[in-house]
Scaffold this active site. Structure first.
Site, PDB file in Angstrom:
ATOM      1  N   LEU A  13       0.955  -1.060  -0.273  1.00  0.00           N
ATOM      2  CA  LEU A  13       0.003  -0.022   0.346  1.00  0.00           C
ATOM      3  C   LEU A  13       0.714   0.982  -0.179  1.00  0.00           C
ATOM      4  O   LEU A  13       0.650   2.149  -0.529  1.00  0.00           O
ATOM      5  CB  LEU A  13      -0.700   0.341   1.388  1.00  0.00           C
TER       6      LEU A  13
ATOM      7  N   THR B 104      -4.829   5.899   7.033  1.00  0.00           N
ATOM      8  CA  THR B 104      -5.517   5.178   6.375  1.00  0.00           C
ATOM      9  C   THR B 104      -5.171   3.334   6.540  1.00  0.00           C
ATOM     10  O   THR B 104      -6.068   1.726   6.186  1.00  0.00           O
ATOM     11  CB  THR B 104      -6.171   4.715   4.308  1.00  0.00           C
TER      12      THR B 104
ATOM     13  N   ARG C 284      -4.313   2.365  10.643  1.00  0.00           N
ATOM     14  CA  ARG C 284      -5.340   1.859  11.621  1.00  0.00           C
ATOM     15  C   ARG C 284      -5.399   3.120  12.826  1.00  0.00           C
ATOM     16  O   ARG C 284      -4.318   3.647  13.115  1.00  0.00           O
ATOM     17  CB  ARG C 284      -4.482   0.525  12.735  1.00  0.00           C
TER      18      ARG C 284
ATOM     19  N   GLU D 260     -13.938   0.810  16.076  1.00  0.00           N
ATOM     20  CA  GLU D 260     -15.003   1.093  15.448  1.00  0.00           C
ATOM     21  C   GLU D 260     -15.698  -0.069  15.418  1.00  0.00           C
ATOM     22  O   GLU D 260     -15.472  -1.566  14.945  1.00  0.00           O
ATOM     23  CB  GLU D 260     -14.164   0.588  13.632  1.00  0.00           C
TER      24      GLU D 260
ATOM     25  N   HIS E   8     -13.991   3.920   7.566  1.00  0.00           N
ATOM     26  CA  HIS E   8     -12.869   2.828   6.837  1.00  0.00           C
ATOM     27  C   HIS E   8     -13.587   2.118   5.806  1.00  0.00           C
ATOM     28  O   HIS E   8     -13.400   1.378   5.131  1.00  0.00           O
ATOM     29  CB  HIS E   8     -12.552   2.097   8.492  1.00  0.00           C
ATOM     30  N   VAL E   9     -13.531   3.339   4.725  1.00  0.00           N
ATOM     31  CA  VAL E   9     -13.760   2.485   3.000  1.00  0.00           C
ATOM     32  C   VAL E   9     -12.602   3.031   2.055  1.00  0.00           C
ATOM     33  O   VAL E   9     -12.554   2.480   0.824  1.00  0.00           O
ATOM     34  CB  VAL E   9     -15.288   3.630   2.623  1.00  0.00           C
ATOM     35  N   ALA E  10     -11.174   3.034   2.674  1.00  0.00           N
ATOM     36  CA  ALA E  10     -10.914   3.063   1.752  1.00  0.00           C
ATOM     37  C   ALA E  10      -9.777   1.783   0.974  1.00  0.00           C
ATOM     38  O   ALA E  10      -9.938   1.729  -0.126  1.00  0.00           O
ATOM     39  CB  ALA E  10      -9.167   3.485   2.050  1.00  0.00           C
ATOM     40  N   TRP E  11     -10.004   0.522   1.863  1.00  0.00           N
ATOM     41  CA  TRP E  11      -9.854  -0.074   0.850  1.00  0.00           C
ATOM     42  C   TRP E  11     -10.857  -0.874  -0.153  1.00  0.00           C
ATOM     43  O   TRP E  11     -11.119  -1.672  -0.640  1.00  0.00           O
ATOM     44  CB  TRP E  11      -9.745  -1.152   1.790  1.00  0.00           C
TER      45      TRP E  11
END
Length: 318
Positions: free
Chosen positions: A156, A230, A232, A261, A285-288
């Site tokens: 990443l 992005t 933890r 979360e 938590h939607v970057a992935w």
């Protein structure tokens, strides 16, 4: 025959094929932590995403042979306890090598160009009242020529580096904070923070990295610097970051993660006055979670189950 229990099916929006070996498949849309023990009773394979699998739970599940993590991060799994029991833990890797870096650059562009502030100014009528064709209330910075410090340079971080280079950014790969020596091509942690116009976090959360970025680190950064996370939420002292944004220790931050979360009990970064700031961007938590990334995750997840069943486990953490 393996009994496979998928505890958090709704955590992936993708087609999940059934494994190619004899099995009994059970899935639950969502599972509360107190339901895990009962639902995994008799399971030989457990598929989990963010639920905790600790030593006490492992001891209560004598049939369990494998934990398949539907994510890369595994800080929710007691890997040592699994290893002692001979339980294989496999995670999913490399599935978000485009999705996460693109989110990082999106956040970076929005913050660098003050898009939120300018959009709100238009909503508030500032442009309509302007004496000329534009106005310059908020500073705009180019990515070209800026220095990006990567904390963590796996798939990443390397993906972010490639996109940043395309924008003409100078990329520094930070050495580990507690490293006794500096690897070739890396920059000492403290020096990377001092030089950076942008710091982007891409390291796992563990005992060594918990609160990696605290007050001292934030104060050591440029007042014009941005912090992007992005990875933890626990990598950052969130109370210190809230102060840093309120008091101007740094110029802004883009976060896709929080330490807990979903954040049901509140969080310093969820304060209304903080969320209203144009220089702070928080996403859930939607970057992935691009569609191609989620499908790649689902495919690799089943690949891991099939590899274990063949006696050739892959992506093993234990």
């Amino acid at each position: 025959m393996h009994r496979i229990v998928f505890l958090e099916r709704e955590s992936i929006i993708a087609e999940v094929r059934r494994p190619d070996f004899p099995h009994h498949w059970v899935e639950h849309a969502q599972t509360l932590q107190h339901e895990v023990k009962e639902r995994l009773a008799g399971a030989t394979m457990a598929i989990v995403n963010k639920l905790q699998i600790d030593a006490e739970l492992i001891a209560a599940l004598p049939a369990l042979q494998m934990v398949a993590v539907a994510a890369t991060g595994s800080n929710n799994i007691d890997v040592d306890a699994c290893r002692e029991r001979g339980i294989v833990v496999s995670n999913v890797r490399g599935y978000a090598v485009h999705s996460v870096p693109e989110q990082v650059l999106a956040m970076l562009l929005a913050l660098s160009r003050n898009l939120f502030a300018y959009r709100q100014a238009v909503v508030d009528g500032r442009w309509q009242r302007s004496g000329q064709f534009c106005f310059f209330d908020y500073p705009i910075r180019d990515l070209h020529g800026a220095t990006l410090a990567l904390i963590g340079s796996g798939s990443l971080g390397s993906g972010v580096a490639r996109l940043a280079a395309a924008f003409g950014m100078r990329v520094l790969r930070s050495e580990r904070k507690d490293a006794l020596s500096v690897r070739p091509g890396y920059t000492p942690f403290a020096e990377a923070l001092r030089q950076a116009d942008v710091v982007s976090l891409h390291c796992p959360l563990n005992a060594e990295t918990a609160r990696l970025i605290g007050e001292a680190e934030l104060r050591s950064m440029k007042t014009s610097a941005l912090l992007i996370n992005t990875a933890r939420g626990g990598l950052v002292d969130e109370a210190a970051l809230a102060r840093a944004l309120h008091e101007g220790w740094i110029a802004g931050a883009g976060f896709d993660v929080l330490s807990v979360e979903p954040p049901r009990s509140g969080n310093a970064l969820l304060a209304p006055e903080l969320l209203a700031l144009p220089n702070f961007l928080l996403t859930p938590h939607v970057a992935w979670a691009s569609q191609p990334a989620m499908q790649a995750l689902a495919d690799q997840l089943i690949d891991n189950l099939e590899a274990f069943a063949r006696g050739e486990p892959q992506h093993v953490l234990t």
